[in-house]
Design a protein around this motif. Structure first.
Motif, PDB file in Angstrom:
ATOM      1  N   ASP A  52      43.824  47.149  40.535  1.00  0.00           N
ATOM      2  CA  ASP A  52      42.517  46.977  40.144  1.00  0.00           C
ATOM      3  C   ASP A  52      42.271  45.379  39.474  1.00  0.00           C
ATOM      4  OD1 ASP A  52      41.327  49.319  40.852  1.00  0.00           O
ATOM      5  OD2 ASP A  52      42.746  50.077  39.737  1.00  0.00           O
ATOM      6  N   ILE A  53      43.269  44.993  38.565  1.00  0.00           N
ATOM      7  CA  ILE A  53      43.108  44.018  37.813  1.00  0.00           C
ATOM      8  C   ILE A  53      44.390  43.235  37.624  1.00  0.00           C
ATOM      9  CG2 ILE A  53      42.649  43.039  35.729  1.00  0.00           C
ATOM     10  CD1 ILE A  53      41.027  45.727  34.848  1.00  0.00           C
ATOM     11  N   LEU A  71      46.875  33.206  47.775  1.00  0.00           N
ATOM     12  CA  LEU A  71      47.532  34.147  48.539  1.00  0.00           C
ATOM     13  C   LEU A  71      47.179  35.644  48.363  1.00  0.00           C
ATOM     14  CD1 LEU A  71      50.958  32.498  48.256  1.00  0.00           C
ATOM     15  CD2 LEU A  71      49.487  32.506  50.234  1.00  0.00           C
ATOM     16  N   VAL A  72      46.727  35.993  47.059  1.00  0.00           N
ATOM     17  CA  VAL A  72      46.206  37.316  46.918  1.00  0.00           C
ATOM     18  C   VAL A  72      45.213  37.442  47.654  1.00  0.00           C
ATOM     19  CG1 VAL A  72      45.238  38.813  45.123  1.00  0.00           C
ATOM     20  CG2 VAL A  72      47.682  37.666  44.678  1.00  0.00           C
ATOM     21  N   ARG A  73      43.961  36.584  47.605  1.00  0.00           N
ATOM     22  CA  ARG A  73      42.667  36.591  47.927  1.00  0.00           C
ATOM     23  C   ARG A  73      42.674  36.659  49.635  1.00  0.00           C
ATOM     24  NH1 ARG A  73      40.349  38.709  44.457  1.00  0.00           N
ATOM     25  NH2 ARG A  73      39.270  37.799  42.825  1.00  0.00           N
ATOM     26  N   ALA A  78      38.779  42.152  46.692  1.00  0.00           N
ATOM     27  CA  ALA A  78      38.205  42.908  45.515  1.00  0.00           C
ATOM     28  C   ALA A  78      38.918  42.962  44.300  1.00  0.00           C
ATOM     29  CB  ALA A  78      38.079  44.456  46.048  1.00  0.00           C
ATOM     30  N   VAL A  79      40.144  42.567  44.005  1.00  0.00           N
ATOM     31  CA  VAL A  79      40.984  42.891  42.900  1.00  0.00           C
ATOM     32  C   VAL A  79      40.273  41.725  41.862  1.00  0.00           C
ATOM     33  CG1 VAL A  79      42.671  41.197  43.421  1.00  0.00           C
ATOM     34  CG2 VAL A  79      43.288  42.952  41.829  1.00  0.00           C
ATOM     35  N   ILE A  80      40.323  42.295  40.621  1.00  0.00           N
ATOM     36  CA  ILE A  80      39.894  41.356  39.724  1.00  0.00           C
ATOM     37  C   ILE A  80      40.830  40.468  38.921  1.00  0.00           C
ATOM     38  CG2 ILE A  80      38.790  41.294  37.235  1.00  0.00           C
ATOM     39  CD1 ILE A  80      37.277  43.649  37.794  1.00  0.00           C
ATOM     40  N   LEU A 195      29.332  38.864  48.279  1.00  0.00           N
ATOM     41  CA  LEU A 195      29.928  38.041  47.061  1.00  0.00           C
ATOM     42  C   LEU A 195      31.412  38.379  46.900  1.00  0.00           C
ATOM     43  CD1 LEU A 195      26.854  37.438  44.895  1.00  0.00           C
ATOM     44  CD2 LEU A 195      27.943  35.931  46.350  1.00  0.00           C
ATOM     45  N   ARG A 196      31.865  39.506  47.031  1.00  0.00           N
ATOM     46  CA  ARG A 196      33.128  40.096  46.591  1.00  0.00           C
ATOM     47  C   ARG A 196      33.961  39.503  47.727  1.00  0.00           C
ATOM     48  NH1 ARG A 196      31.550  46.043  45.372  1.00  0.00           N
ATOM     49  NH2 ARG A 196      29.850  45.824  47.068  1.00  0.00           N
ATOM     50  N   HIS A 197      33.616  39.084  48.623  1.00  0.00           N
ATOM     51  CA  HIS A 197      34.492  38.700  49.843  1.00  0.00           C
ATOM     52  C   HIS A 197      34.399  36.921  50.180  1.00  0.00           C
ATOM     53  CE1 HIS A 197      36.001  42.397  51.595  1.00  0.00           C
ATOM     54  NE2 HIS A 197      34.846  43.004  51.011  1.00  0.00           N
TER      55      HIS A 197
END
Length: 238
Positions: A52-53, A71-73, A78-80, A195-197
């Motif tokens: 989540d974070i 790389l995470v994105r 969605a992860v903060i 916007l999250r994407h």
């Protein structure tokens, strides 16, 4: 229950954040699972979108924080992400990966707890954020966090999610009225983006998770920039 990753190549820094998390957990009665990673490469090696974070150090020896975040994105929009850095001027690069905020070392507990509280509140707001739409004669409940963008094609809407594309009768205007207060923005006459994407934005193109490149009209360019800044929790627009 929230899952938190602490990524830092300095063992003392990891321990400090773990201590802060333990203190926050006790003060707020917040269930959490904490995992530590000694380098960005350790996090992304077998990454799955389960956190989540992520508290992410900027300067690491093998894979720095910004490269790690990019790389995470690619697999987890969605992860903060909250950057932790010795140099505040570097944190502005966090806009490129839609980071929530940054903390400057040495990190105080007050600053840490405020950012963590803001992150937890955002998780609670979005975790059960759904929309019900008519698809092929049935009512389908869609998790908005998984909707990448919505496209108007003639008299139908194509809802592009992380898993599939769903088609329904409707207008983009009606959908925009429903979803713009919930983290979406219209980027041209036929596209509504989550916007999250949005991974990056420039040259009138929005780069979305899973590789989609969406055209942004000149008249909507400033609106998207303002919306991205607000969504990231910042007041300054680049």
């Amino acid at each position: 229950m929230i899952r938190i990753a602490v990524v830092d190549d300095n063992a003392q820094s990891r321990q400090l954040l773990r201590d802060y998390l333990t203190k926050y957990r006790a003060e707020h009665d917040q269930p959490m699972i904490i995992e530590e990673f000694a380098d960005g490469s350790d996090l992304v090696g077998h990454y799955a979108p389960s956190f989540d974070i992520i508290f992410l150090d900027v300067q690491m020896e093998n894979l720095d924080g910004f490269a790690t975040a990019r790389l995470v994105r690619e697999v987890d929009p969605a992860v903060i992400i909250i950057f932790v850095t010795n140099m505040a001027q570097l944190a502005i690069n966090g806009y490129q990966v839609n980071a929530l905020s940054y903390l400057v070392k040495p990190v105080s507990y007050f600053a840490f707890s405020q950012e963590l509280l803001r992150a937890v509140q955002r998780i609670e707001q979005t975790r059960d954020d759904f929309v019900v739409v008519p698809v092929a004669g049935d009512l389908v409940r869609i998790n908005l966090a998984k909707v990448v963008y919505i496209e108007s094609v003639k008299h139908r809407l194509e809802i592009h999610t992380m898993d599939a594309t769903l088609s329904m009768v409707g207008t983009l205007r009606e959908m925009a009225e429903q979803l713009e207060p919930r983290g979406f923005v219209q980027i041209n006459s036929f596209l509504l983006a989550n916007l999250r994407h949005v991974l990056a934005f420039g040259n009138q193109t929005a780069i979305m998770s899973q590789g989609a490149q969406l055209p942004v009209s000149r008249s909507r360019k400033k609106e998207l920039a303002v919306a991205l800044a607000a969504h990231s929790g910042r007041s300054r627009v680049l």
